[in-house]
Design a protein around this motif. Structure first.
Motif: not given
Lengths: 547, 400
Positions: A537, B377, B380
């Protein structure tokens, strides 16, 4: 008057009876001047409370054979009152030793029934070692082990809740490995710290220094005293010539540090398993091991010593006997259980092998990720587009953090999962050993019966041949062998009872142990994923910033 | 370095990435809808839809092998007019070696596994086989699409033959001369490398490009191989979870004591390994494949520089020849003409080369951006799934 003191009944009790304290000081006095002399005799004196043998014999016969028998009311009321005996309702002593992975995992023990059987050994046991009451408190040395990450510690609150108040109030930690001496005579000394409120010990917190052979010596003594009467004695960690040689030679590299940490952790688990056993914790050798500052060197544990060779011979003999003894199993429970343990053994070994492979691959992943991180950094440096160059450098940093994560996870894979399985593979070997001992006991009983028969036949012959002088001798011999047959039968029944109880306790322990460790292991996996999310992130905006 | 670039044409300006659809120009749409794997040979079905009059039919399909793609690539490389263009890198040979080896090992180890375990491993391997297959189809497809979306290459005669000719191309391929030509090409390449590092570069742009490309190539090559190793380790970990899960299952089945949580644990590991498998394959696609593709593309860019360097060398030689001719006063006009030709060739090359290299950088940056974002992405996403699975199991075990 209590027979054995606080440690006997480990059920929570509201208060101490004054008699307990009296008894304790007597025990302490006795301990300070131990009898020297023949081992068996010495033990007998050492352990014998006022009431003597009778206590134990009658106790033994009134215990039920079911593994989960509660505190039997039928136990000798004269010496035991369940209410007066227990330790204070447990206060768990929080061990803040950063190296102790298993601090929490080892808090709970369920006690089905207190052990009151004799702890006198029939067989040979090593001599009692003299106790010199010199205090030895070493300054806490900075741990020289690899920083096993503190992410594996968790609050004890959950553990306490799980145990539901059924707590065994003792905690042992093994720490501060320190190299003593030089060259091939060097050895590692470990600090063994006990924290307890059990009154069989002199203090509530104390430390001693022990070396690996001391642990082996302890195990050897316990095994010789208890295994042949059916107790499952936790096995000691394995020797490793290669590992130790590296340490002796002074190789300060990662593999020898890891070896020392692996051993330290194994020793700690070994001791905790041993003291969790309600019978073993009361054994004088165990108490002495934990408490006394000096122990004579246990040379008989060396592989190539005379005792070592004797052990090997005995093992071989046992193996042969096992093949030749064909027991008529009248009790289906034993047959069933033996099969179960055989299967469990196989499965655990297989699982252990799979987890070891996992550890290996995860370590590889860590190494390869680190290598990629370096390469990505180089690429980032070479890249002439500014934003992309920065993003690639960031990628390199992320991957570097991830490689650390993989390494930590590999430690968890190993110290939590793999070692647990390894321990249980060895424990099951001990369980199987106990079943074999029962067979031996049965065999001894059968042999006695055969002998008795022979003697009877001999007597009958003498009767016919009319030789009165030899007749008396024959009659004496018959009496002798009748006694042995009775004893044999008693021994067999006793060991069967003990095994049933021990197996029950073992199974309960196993379930708890696995559950606790598995939860800890899964939590380590959770932690790794959390960190991964965090790192990626943080990276995402960097990637989006490429323009 | 500035990040702006001059597009050669609208089509080329489109976001070029490894996995982005290059098939945007309706006048010539190419795709590989399916492929067949026979032993070692892969047969691709190349499907074309076109509005261009140069083709005989508006829609048609042909069957092509990997070698046909290589032939097409080589003819483009050897075409003089394309010297100033970056020739899209040839697709690599389909490589089923890894899954095949694993399948072999699996067969050998079958006896030591439970039936269930074996079935899972086989499933995993089949998925791997399929992944390799998909990858090779994709990379062959992209090669054709880069050609079709290029204003110059799309008009290439051999390209059209490749797309249209409904017979086997192997006759054309097995031309001995071409085989020899290939060998000669490689020899020349090494000479070019020496040439390119030796020549003094007057043009600042090309000087910088040269330095950059040479260095970048070696770095990206290294990064590619390290990424490959990393992905392989990841796959190994995922495979280990299969074994752990299977053994836990056997344990829980045989265990009479109430170790119910073993079953849940087995289930957990089975689910985890699927996620880990996805992590590994996504990483491969977004990172390793990206690096691999651009490594080859950079090689193609380097080839452009070589060709330019050779043209420069030719020009310099022509200059020397002209001077000699002038001295001897013999064949001056001829020499002069030759010199002019060389200069012109060199200038054209330089001009188109500049454009190509600039747009290449833009293409590369965009591709990296897209794939790095997608990879982050996905990582995650997978980590969150893993966490949910793990936490669920922990809750279950604690509540028991």
């Amino acid at each position: 008057m209590t027979g054995r003191g606080a440690a006997d009944s480990l059920l929570p009790a509201p208060s101490f009876a004054p008699s307990v304290i009296q008894w304790r000081s007597k025990m302490a006095a006795e301990r300070d001047t131990p009898p020297l002399g023949s081992a068996a005799a010495g033990l007998a004196d050492f352990r014998e409370p006022e009431d003597g043998e009778d206590l134990f014999v009658s106790t033994a016969s009134t215990l039920e054979s079911s593994p989960s028998s509660p505190e039997p009311a039928s136990l000798q009321v004269e010496d035991v009152s369940a209410n007066s005996n227990g330790p204070k309702t447990a206060e768990i002593l929080i061990d803040d030793d950063q190296d102790d992975l298993f601090a929490e995992a080892t808090e709970e023990v369920s006690l089905d029934s207190p052990e009151r059987e004799p702890i006198l050994s029939d067989g040979p046991s090593p001599a009692i070692t003299p106790v010199t009451p010199t205090a030895l408190i070493s300054n806490r040395i900075e741990p020289k082990v690899i920083g096993v990450p503190s992410m594996f510690e968790r609050s004890l609150d959950e553990v306490e809740e799980e145990a539901g108040g059924d707590l065994f109030d003792i905690n042992i930690s093994v720490s501060d490995p320190e190299k003593v001496g030089d060259g091939m005579n060097a050895y590692m000394a470990y600090k063994v710290t006990t924290k307890t409120s059990l009154t069989i010990f002199n203090q509530s917190e104390f430390s001693v220094k022990r070396r690996f052979s001391d642990f082996l010596g302890l195990h050897s003594k316990l095994a010789s005293k208890y295994m042949h009467i059916g107790y499952i004695v936790p096995p000691a960690p394995e020797k490793s010539i290669v590992g130790m040689t590296k340490v002796k030679v002074g190789k300060e590299d990662l593999s020898s540090t890891e070896f020392v940490e692996k051993r330290r952790s194994a020793l700690e688990r070994y001791l905790m398993r041993t003291v969790k056993h309600p019978t073993l914790i009361q054994d004088p050798d165990v108490i002495q091991f934990l408490e006394s500052s000096e122990l004579p060197r246990a040379v008989s544990t060396q592989a190539l010593s005379g005792a070592g060779i004797l052990r090997m011979v005995n093992k071989a003999a046992d193996a042969v006997n096992k093949m030749t003894i064909k027991m008529n199993e009248s009790d289906a429970w034993f047959e069933e259980k033996q099969q179960q343990f055989e299967n469990l053994d196989q499965q655990l070994r297989k699982l252990h092998a799979s987890v070891e492979a996992l550890v290996c691959h995860r370590k590889e992943l860590s190494v390869n990720t680190a290598s990629f991180a370096r390469s990505a950094a180089m690429l980032g440096n070479s890249e002439d587009h500014t934003a992309l160059s920065r993003a690639l450098s960031q990628l390199a940093e992320v991957e570097e953090k991830i490689d650390q994560l993989h390494q930590e996870q590999a430690y968890a894979d190993f110290y939590l999962f793999s070692e647990l399985l390894g321990d249980y593979v060895r424990l099951i070997t001990a369980v199987k050993g106990v079943f074999d001992q029962r067979m031996k006991t049965w065999s001894k009983w059968q042999d006695a019966q055969v002998m008795l028969q022979k003697k009877r036949e001999a007597e009958a012959k003498l009767h016919l041949a009319n030789k009165p002088d030899k007749l008396q001798q024959a009659k004496d011999e018959i009496k002798e062998w009748e006694g042995k047959v009775q004893q044999g039968e008693r021994d067999f029944e006793q060991i069967s009872k003990t095994i049933r109880k021990e197996v029950g306790r073992f199974e309960k322990e196993r379930v708890k142990d696995f559950k606790v460790v598995i939860i800890k292991y899964l939590e380590s996996l959770v932690h790794t994923q959390q960190q991964l999310i965090k790192y990626w992130e943080a990276f995402l905006p960097e990637a989006k910033a490429i323009a | 370095m500035s990040s702006s670039f001059l597009p050669l044409s609208e089509e080329m300006f489109q976001a070029r990435s490894v996995s982005v659809d290059l098939n945007n120009d309706a006048s010539l749409l190419i795709d590989i809808p399916d492929a067949l794997c026979e032993r070692d040979k892969v047969k691709f079905t190349v499907h074309t839809k076109t509005t261009l009059g140069t083709f005989q039919k508006p829609e048609f399909s042909v069957s092509r092998q990997h070698e046909d793609f290589i032939w097409l690539h080589d003819t483009l490389v050897e075409t003089e007019e394309y010297a100033g263009l970056i020739i899209p890198p040839a697709p690599p040979k389909p490589d089923f070696e890894s899954p095949r080896e694993k399948m072999h090992k699996l067969g050998e180890g079958e006896a030591s596994m439970t039936k269930e375990e074996y079935a899972k491993m086989k499933q995993e391997l089949e998925a791997e086989y399929l992944a390799v297959f998909k990858k090779t189809v994709q990379v062959h497809e992209i090669f054709l699409q880069r050609l079709s979306s290029h204003p110059v290459f799309s008009k290439d005669r051999n390209f059209q033959i490749f797309l249209e000719y409904d017979q086997d191309l192997s006759v054309r391929r097995k031309n001995a001369k071409e085989m020899f030509g290939g060998f000669f090409k490689n020899m020349v390449k090494t000479a070019d490398e020496v040439l390119i590092s030796g020549t003094k570069e007057v043009d600042e742009f090309f000087d910088q490009e040269k330095t950059f490309l040479l260095d970048y190539f070696s770095k990206i090559k290294d990064a590619t191989s390290k990424a490959e190793k990393m992905t392989r380790s990841h796959k190994n970990v995922a495979d280990d979870y299969i074994h752990v899960s299977a053994t836990l299952n056997s344990l829980s089945a045989e265990d009479s004591t109430p170790l119910k949580h073993l079953e849940k644990l087995a289930d957990l590991f089975e689910k985890l390994r699927k996620v880990e498998g996805r992590v590994a394959s996504d990483q491969e696609l977004k990172l390793t494949e990206l690096l691999r593709y651009y490594m080859r593309d950079i090689q193609a860019a380097k080839d452009l520089l070589y060709r330019r360097a050779r043209a420069l060398a030719d020009y310099e030689n022509a200059n020397k020849a002209l001077d000699k001719a002038r001295l001897k006063s013999k064949d001056v006009a001829q020499a002069q003409q030759h010199q002019q030709q060389c200069l012109q060739k060199f200038d054209t090359l330089s001009e188109s080369g500049k454009k190509e290299l600039t747009s290449f950088k833009g293409r590369r940056v965009l591709a990296f951006r897209k794939n790095l974002i997608e990879m982050a992405e996905l990582e995650i996403k997978h980590a969150k799934s893993n966490m949910a699975l793990l936490q669920g199991c922990v809750e279950l075990l604690k509540s028991n």
